[in-house]
Design a protein around this motif. Structure first.
Motif, mmCIF file in Angstrom:
data_model
loop_
_atom_site.group_PDB
_atom_site.id
_atom_site.type_symbol
_atom_site.label_atom_id
_atom_site.label_comp_id
_atom_site.label_asym_id
_atom_site.label_seq_id
_atom_site.Cartn_x
_atom_site.Cartn_y
_atom_site.Cartn_z
ATOM 1 N N VAL A 43 -45.955 8.919 -37.206
ATOM 2 C CA VAL A 43 -46.870 7.786 -37.179
ATOM 3 C C VAL A 43 -47.133 7.463 -35.713
ATOM 4 O O VAL A 43 -46.197 7.273 -34.940
ATOM 5 N N ASN A 44 -48.414 7.404 -35.323
ATOM 6 C CA ASN A 44 -48.707 7.117 -33.924
ATOM 7 C C ASN A 44 -48.536 5.628 -33.628
ATOM 8 O O ASN A 44 -48.458 4.800 -34.534
ATOM 9 N N GLN A 45 -48.484 5.287 -32.351
ATOM 10 C CA GLN A 45 -48.203 3.911 -31.922
ATOM 11 C C GLN A 45 -49.259 2.920 -32.396
ATOM 12 O O GLN A 45 -48.933 1.808 -32.810
ATOM 13 N N GLU A 46 -50.516 3.325 -32.356
ATOM 14 C CA GLU A 46 -51.585 2.420 -32.804
ATOM 15 C C GLU A 46 -51.431 2.085 -34.285
ATOM 16 O O GLU A 46 -51.560 0.930 -34.686
ATOM 17 N N ARG A 47 -51.129 3.083 -35.092
ATOM 18 C CA ARG A 47 -50.934 2.860 -36.530
ATOM 19 C C ARG A 47 -49.694 1.990 -36.759
ATOM 20 O O ARG A 47 -49.696 1.119 -37.614
ATOM 21 N N GLU A 48 -48.654 2.217 -35.980
ATOM 22 C CA GLU A 48 -47.444 1.412 -36.105
ATOM 23 C C GLU A 48 -47.731 -0.057 -35.799
ATOM 24 O O GLU A 48 -47.247 -0.955 -36.501
ATOM 25 N N ASN A 49 -48.536 -0.318 -34.777
ATOM 26 C CA ASN A 49 -48.897 -1.694 -34.437
ATOM 27 C C ASN A 49 -49.690 -2.345 -35.570
ATOM 28 O O ASN A 49 -49.496 -3.522 -35.879
ATOM 29 N N GLU A 50 -50.589 -1.582 -36.187
ATOM 30 C CA GLU A 50 -51.365 -2.098 -37.318
ATOM 31 C C GLU A 50 -50.459 -2.416 -38.504
ATOM 32 O O GLU A 50 -50.603 -3.462 -39.144
ATOM 33 N N LEU A 51 -49.499 -1.544 -38.779
ATOM 34 C CA LEU A 51 -48.540 -1.789 -39.860
ATOM 35 C C LEU A 51 -47.770 -3.080 -39.603
ATOM 36 O O LEU A 51 -47.588 -3.900 -40.507
#
Length: 81
Positions: free
Chosen positions: A10-18
């Motif tokens: 999971v990339n960092q941007e997706r992790e922030n969205e989660l």
């Protein structure tokens, strides 16, 4: 039969969205008087959206969270601390 190990990332941007979405869901559950940890765990285990309140669009938000991605982020953060 294939015996190679599958990888998942999971990339960092997706992790922030989660994290943003899960925080909104958590806050909505608190505001409605539920135990947010129990409700979120119930949802993760069952994928039954009725564990999550509709207040503040929380149910819709959590249904856009991929459970595999969420579990990866949770496990990684737990083990890194």
């Amino acid at each position: 039969m294939c015996d190679k190990t599958m990888t998942f990332s999971v990339n960092q941007e997706r992790e922030n969205e989660l994290k943003r979405n899960l925080t909104i869901v958590y806050d909505a559950l608190v505001q409605k008087g539920y135990n947010p940890i129990n409700q979120i765990v119930g949802y993760i285990l069952s994928e039954d959206p009725t564990y999550i309140t509709t207040y503040n669009n929380a149910r819709s938000l959590i249904r856009h969270i991929d459970r595999d991605e969420l579990l990866q982020v949770l496990v990684r953060n737990y083990l890194e601390d």
